[in-house]
Design a protein around this motif. Structure first.
Motif, PDB file in Angstrom:
ATOM      1  N   ASP A 116       0.850  -1.175   0.000  1.00 41.48           N
ATOM      2  CA  ASP A 116       0.000   0.000   0.000  1.00 41.48           C
ATOM      3  C   ASP A 116       0.892   1.234   0.000  1.00 41.48           C
ATOM      4  O   ASP A 116       2.069   1.164   0.366  1.00 41.48           O
ATOM      5  N   PRO A 157       0.081   4.400   1.721  1.00 43.65           N
ATOM      6  CA  PRO A 157      -0.888   5.214   2.459  1.00 43.65           C
ATOM      7  C   PRO A 157      -0.406   6.643   2.692  1.00 43.65           C
ATOM      8  O   PRO A 157       0.794   6.883   2.886  1.00 43.65           O
ATOM      9  N   HIS A 191       1.418   4.764   9.232  1.00 42.82           N
ATOM     10  CA  HIS A 191       2.051   3.616   8.598  1.00 42.82           C
ATOM     11  C   HIS A 191       2.931   2.931   9.645  1.00 42.82           C
ATOM     12  O   HIS A 191       3.711   3.586  10.330  1.00 42.82           O
TER      13      HIS A 191
END
Lengths: 95, 184
Positions: A45, A47, A51
Protein backbone atom coordinates in the motif's frame (compact mmCIF):
# COMPACT_ATOMS: atom_id res chain seq x y z
CA UNK A 1 15.24 14.83 10.30
CA UNK A 2 13.30 12.24 12.25
CA UNK A 3 14.23 11.46 15.81
CA UNK A 4 13.46 7.83 16.52
CA UNK A 5 13.13 6.49 20.05
CA UNK A 6 15.02 3.19 19.92
CA UNK A 7 13.79 0.87 22.71
CA UNK A 8 17.41 0.13 23.66
CA UNK A 9 19.48 3.22 22.80
CA UNK A 10 16.93 5.96 23.42
CA UNK A 11 16.22 8.86 21.06
CA UNK A 12 18.63 8.89 18.12
CA UNK A 13 18.82 10.72 14.80
CA UNK A 14 17.36 9.16 11.69
CA UNK A 15 20.84 9.06 10.10
CA UNK A 16 21.70 6.09 12.35
CA UNK A 17 18.75 4.10 11.01
CA UNK A 18 17.92 2.39 7.76
CA UNK A 19 14.33 2.25 6.57
CA UNK A 20 13.28 -1.37 6.07
CA UNK A 21 9.74 -1.15 4.81
CA UNK A 22 6.20 -2.07 5.79
CA UNK A 23 5.94 -3.88 9.14
CA UNK A 24 2.31 -4.90 8.65
CA UNK A 25 2.86 -7.62 6.04
CA UNK A 26 3.07 -11.21 7.24
CA UNK A 27 4.70 -14.12 5.50
CA UNK A 28 2.13 -16.45 3.88
CA UNK A 29 1.88 -20.14 4.65
CA UNK A 30 4.51 -22.10 2.64
CA UNK A 31 1.69 -23.75 0.65
CA UNK A 32 -0.11 -20.48 -0.08
CA UNK A 33 0.94 -20.33 -3.72
CA UNK A 34 2.71 -17.95 -6.05
CA UNK A 35 0.13 -15.14 -6.04
CA UNK A 36 0.23 -14.77 -2.27
CA UNK A 37 4.01 -14.78 -2.24
CA UNK A 38 4.14 -12.21 -5.05
CA UNK A 39 1.91 -9.93 -2.96
CA UNK A 40 4.00 -10.57 0.14
CA UNK A 41 7.27 -9.70 -1.58
CA UNK A 42 6.28 -6.92 -4.00
CA UNK A 43 2.84 -5.43 -3.42
CA UNK A 44 2.60 -2.58 -0.94
CA UNK A 45 0.00 0.00 0.00
CA UNK A 46 1.06 3.61 -0.37
CA UNK A 47 -0.89 5.21 2.46
CA UNK A 48 -1.10 8.92 3.12
CA UNK A 49 -1.21 8.94 6.90
CA UNK A 50 -0.25 6.45 9.56
CA UNK A 51 2.05 3.62 8.60
CA UNK A 52 3.64 0.86 10.70
CA UNK A 53 7.15 0.26 9.46
CA UNK A 54 10.55 -1.26 10.20
CA UNK A 55 13.65 0.78 10.89
CA UNK A 56 16.98 -0.96 11.44
CA UNK A 57 19.27 0.76 13.93
CA UNK A 58 22.43 -0.16 12.06
CA UNK A 59 24.37 2.82 13.44
CA UNK A 60 23.61 1.85 17.04
CA UNK A 61 22.46 -1.36 18.68
CA UNK A 62 21.69 -3.07 15.32
CA UNK A 63 18.24 -4.05 16.53
CA UNK A 64 15.06 -3.80 14.48
CA UNK A 65 12.66 -1.12 15.64
CA UNK A 66 8.95 -0.96 14.86
CA UNK A 67 7.77 2.59 14.19
CA UNK A 68 4.30 4.09 13.68
CA UNK A 69 4.95 7.11 11.46
CA UNK A 70 2.71 9.50 9.57
CA UNK A 71 3.80 9.54 5.95
CA UNK A 72 2.25 12.96 5.37
CA UNK A 73 3.40 14.86 8.47
CA UNK A 74 6.38 12.69 9.45
CA UNK A 75 5.10 12.61 13.02
CA UNK A 76 6.19 9.51 14.92
CA UNK A 77 3.38 8.23 17.13
CA UNK A 78 5.04 5.21 18.72
CA UNK A 79 8.15 3.02 18.58
CA UNK A 80 8.74 -0.43 20.02
CA UNK A 81 10.29 -3.84 19.76
CA UNK A 82 9.41 -6.10 16.81
CA UNK A 83 7.08 -8.17 19.00
CA UNK A 84 5.17 -5.13 20.27
CA UNK A 85 1.71 -4.43 18.94
CA UNK A 86 1.79 -0.66 18.57
CA UNK A 87 -1.36 1.50 18.64
CA UNK A 88 -2.12 3.14 15.30
CA UNK A 89 -4.21 6.34 15.51
CA UNK A 90 -7.65 6.04 13.89
CA UNK A 91 -7.58 9.29 11.97
CA UNK A 92 -5.62 8.96 8.74
CA UNK A 93 -4.28 12.48 9.22
CA UNK A 94 -4.08 14.74 12.23
CA UNK A 95 -6.80 17.44 12.13
CA UNK B 1 53.16 -15.68 -2.99
CA UNK B 2 54.00 -12.39 -1.32
CA UNK B 3 55.26 -12.45 2.21
CA UNK B 4 52.60 -11.35 4.64
CA UNK B 5 53.65 -8.70 7.09
CA UNK B 6 51.86 -7.38 10.13
CA UNK B 7 50.94 -3.71 10.02
CA UNK B 8 49.06 -1.51 12.45
CA UNK B 9 45.95 0.12 10.94
CA UNK B 10 47.44 3.59 11.49
CA UNK B 11 51.05 2.57 10.86
CA UNK B 12 53.46 4.28 13.22
CA UNK B 13 51.04 7.06 14.14
CA UNK B 14 50.32 7.13 17.85
CA UNK B 15 49.49 10.67 18.91
CA UNK B 16 48.21 14.06 17.76
CA UNK B 17 48.20 17.29 19.73
CA UNK B 18 46.28 20.32 18.51
CA UNK B 19 48.50 23.42 18.23
CA UNK B 20 46.25 25.36 20.60
CA UNK B 21 46.59 22.68 23.26
CA UNK B 22 42.85 22.09 23.38
CA UNK B 23 42.70 18.49 22.22
CA UNK B 24 44.98 15.49 22.45
CA UNK B 25 44.48 12.23 20.56
CA UNK B 26 46.29 9.06 21.58
CA UNK B 27 46.14 5.69 19.89
CA UNK B 28 45.88 3.20 22.73
CA UNK B 29 47.82 -0.02 22.16
CA UNK B 30 47.69 -3.35 23.90
CA UNK B 31 44.06 -3.80 24.78
CA UNK B 32 42.21 -7.07 24.42
CA UNK B 33 38.59 -6.98 23.34
CA UNK B 34 35.96 -9.67 23.03
CA UNK B 35 32.29 -9.45 22.15
CA UNK B 36 30.02 -11.58 24.30
CA UNK B 37 26.59 -12.84 23.23
CA UNK B 38 24.24 -14.40 25.78
CA UNK B 39 22.26 -17.48 24.83
CA UNK B 40 18.51 -16.95 24.67
CA UNK B 41 17.17 -16.40 28.17
CA UNK B 42 20.63 -16.46 29.74
CA UNK B 43 21.50 -12.73 29.64
CA UNK B 44 20.80 -12.15 33.33
CA UNK B 45 22.72 -15.19 34.46
CA UNK B 46 25.66 -14.30 32.22
CA UNK B 47 25.79 -10.74 33.53
CA UNK B 48 25.75 -12.05 37.08
CA UNK B 49 28.52 -14.52 36.33
CA UNK B 50 30.80 -11.81 34.91
CA UNK B 51 29.63 -9.24 37.47
CA UNK B 52 28.66 -6.75 34.75
CA UNK B 53 25.64 -4.48 34.22
CA UNK B 54 23.08 -4.72 31.41
CA UNK B 55 21.75 -1.16 31.35
CA UNK B 56 22.10 0.65 28.01
CA UNK B 57 24.68 3.44 28.12
CA UNK B 58 26.34 2.27 31.33
CA UNK B 59 29.76 0.66 31.22
CA UNK B 60 30.51 -1.69 34.08
CA UNK B 61 34.02 -1.94 35.47
CA UNK B 62 35.30 -5.12 37.03
CA UNK B 63 38.83 -5.42 38.35
CA UNK B 64 40.13 -6.79 35.07
CA UNK B 65 37.98 -5.38 32.27
CA UNK B 66 35.34 -2.84 31.25
CA UNK B 67 32.01 -4.19 30.01
CA UNK B 68 30.14 -2.03 27.49
CA UNK B 69 26.53 -3.10 26.79
CA UNK B 70 25.93 -3.07 23.01
CA UNK B 71 22.35 -4.34 22.78
CA UNK B 72 20.16 -6.76 24.76
CA UNK B 73 22.35 -9.71 25.78
CA UNK B 74 25.49 -8.38 24.08
CA UNK B 75 28.55 -6.74 25.57
CA UNK B 76 32.02 -5.67 24.51
CA UNK B 77 34.57 -6.61 27.16
CA UNK B 78 37.77 -4.58 27.04
CA UNK B 79 40.87 -5.34 29.09
CA UNK B 80 43.92 -3.07 29.21
CA UNK B 81 47.37 -4.55 28.74
CA UNK B 82 45.92 -8.00 28.32
CA UNK B 83 46.87 -10.86 26.05
CA UNK B 84 44.18 -11.17 23.39
CA UNK B 85 44.36 -14.96 23.24
CA UNK B 86 44.26 -15.71 26.95
CA UNK B 87 41.61 -13.04 27.67
CA UNK B 88 39.23 -14.60 25.15
CA UNK B 89 39.87 -18.05 26.55
CA UNK B 90 39.30 -16.91 30.13
CA UNK B 91 35.95 -15.33 29.26
CA UNK B 92 34.93 -18.35 27.19
CA UNK B 93 35.54 -20.61 30.16
CA UNK B 94 33.76 -18.29 32.58
CA UNK B 95 30.55 -18.12 30.57
CA UNK B 96 30.54 -21.69 29.38
CA UNK B 97 26.93 -22.76 28.73
CA UNK B 98 25.62 -19.20 29.05
CA UNK B 99 26.89 -17.49 25.92
CA UNK B 100 29.39 -17.12 23.12
CA UNK B 101 32.60 -15.15 22.68
CA UNK B 102 33.97 -13.45 19.59
CA UNK B 103 37.55 -12.18 19.67
CA UNK B 104 37.72 -8.56 18.40
CA UNK B 105 41.08 -7.20 19.60
CA UNK B 106 42.46 -6.55 16.11
CA UNK B 107 39.12 -5.57 14.62
CA UNK B 108 39.19 -2.06 16.01
CA UNK B 109 41.59 0.63 17.04
CA UNK B 110 41.13 2.77 20.12
CA UNK B 111 41.68 6.52 20.09
CA UNK B 112 41.58 8.40 23.38
CA UNK B 113 40.28 11.95 23.02
CA UNK B 114 41.25 14.25 25.88
CA UNK B 115 42.20 17.85 26.61
CA UNK B 116 40.22 20.97 27.57
CA UNK B 117 38.28 20.95 24.28
CA UNK B 118 37.66 17.20 24.13
CA UNK B 119 33.89 17.66 24.37
CA UNK B 120 33.90 20.42 21.73
CA UNK B 121 35.80 18.14 19.39
CA UNK B 122 33.32 15.32 19.97
CA UNK B 123 30.46 17.73 19.28
CA UNK B 124 31.84 18.29 15.78
CA UNK B 125 30.92 14.78 14.78
CA UNK B 126 28.92 13.03 17.47
CA UNK B 127 25.13 13.31 17.38
CA UNK B 128 24.73 12.38 21.04
CA UNK B 129 24.34 14.92 23.83
CA UNK B 130 27.58 14.69 25.81
CA UNK B 131 26.85 17.64 28.13
CA UNK B 132 27.98 16.86 31.70
CA UNK B 133 24.35 17.02 32.85
CA UNK B 134 23.65 14.06 30.54
CA UNK B 135 26.78 11.90 30.43
CA UNK B 136 29.56 11.23 32.91
CA UNK B 137 32.42 8.82 33.43
CA UNK B 138 31.19 5.34 32.56
CA UNK B 139 28.88 6.43 29.74
CA UNK B 140 29.07 4.28 26.62
CA UNK B 141 27.21 4.16 23.32
CA UNK B 142 27.41 2.87 19.80
CA UNK B 143 26.85 5.63 17.26
CA UNK B 144 28.35 7.13 14.13
CA UNK B 145 30.86 9.94 13.75
CA UNK B 146 31.85 11.19 10.29
CA UNK B 147 29.69 8.35 8.92
CA UNK B 148 31.86 5.74 10.65
CA UNK B 149 30.55 3.40 13.33
CA UNK B 150 32.10 4.24 16.70
CA UNK B 151 31.84 2.69 20.13
CA UNK B 152 32.23 5.52 22.63
CA UNK B 153 33.34 5.02 26.22
CA UNK B 154 33.68 8.06 28.46
CA UNK B 155 36.60 7.22 30.73
CA UNK B 156 36.84 10.42 32.75
CA UNK B 157 34.68 13.36 33.87
CA UNK B 158 37.35 15.80 32.63
CA UNK B 159 36.17 14.59 30.07
CA UNK B 160 38.07 11.97 28.09
CA UNK B 161 36.60 9.51 25.62
CA UNK B 162 37.83 6.24 24.18
CA UNK B 163 36.63 5.79 20.60
CA UNK B 164 36.67 2.24 19.23
CA UNK B 165 36.68 2.40 15.44
CA UNK B 166 36.82 -0.43 12.91
CA UNK B 167 40.37 -1.00 11.73
CA UNK B 168 39.32 -0.70 8.10
CA UNK B 169 38.06 2.84 8.73
CA UNK B 170 40.97 3.82 10.98
CA UNK B 171 42.88 5.97 8.48
CA UNK B 172 39.79 7.74 7.19
CA UNK B 173 38.52 8.40 10.71
CA UNK B 174 41.94 9.53 11.95
CA UNK B 175 42.20 11.95 9.04
CA UNK B 176 38.82 13.48 9.83
CA UNK B 177 39.53 13.58 13.57
CA UNK B 178 42.94 15.26 13.26
CA UNK B 179 41.68 17.77 10.68
CA UNK B 180 38.81 18.65 13.02
CA UNK B 181 40.97 18.74 16.14
CA UNK B 182 43.47 21.15 14.55
CA UNK B 183 41.23 24.15 15.32
CA UNK B 184 41.49 23.55 19.07
Amino acid sequence: MHQIDCPWCGVRDEAEFQYQGDASVTRPDPDAGEDDFFSYVYVRDNPKGWHTEWWHHNGGCRQWVKVVRNTATHEIHATGLPRDGLPVPQARLKP
Amino acid sequence: MADLQTAAPLGEVSEFSADGGGAVLQVRPDFAMVQVFAKTGKAGELAQKLDIVSDPGKAGDTSSFAALPLSPGQWMLIADNANANTFGQEITEQISGLGYVSEQSDARICIRVSGPNARDLMARGCRLDLHPSVTAKGFCAQTQMAQVGVLIHQVSDEPAYDLYVYAGFARSFWHWLTETAAQF
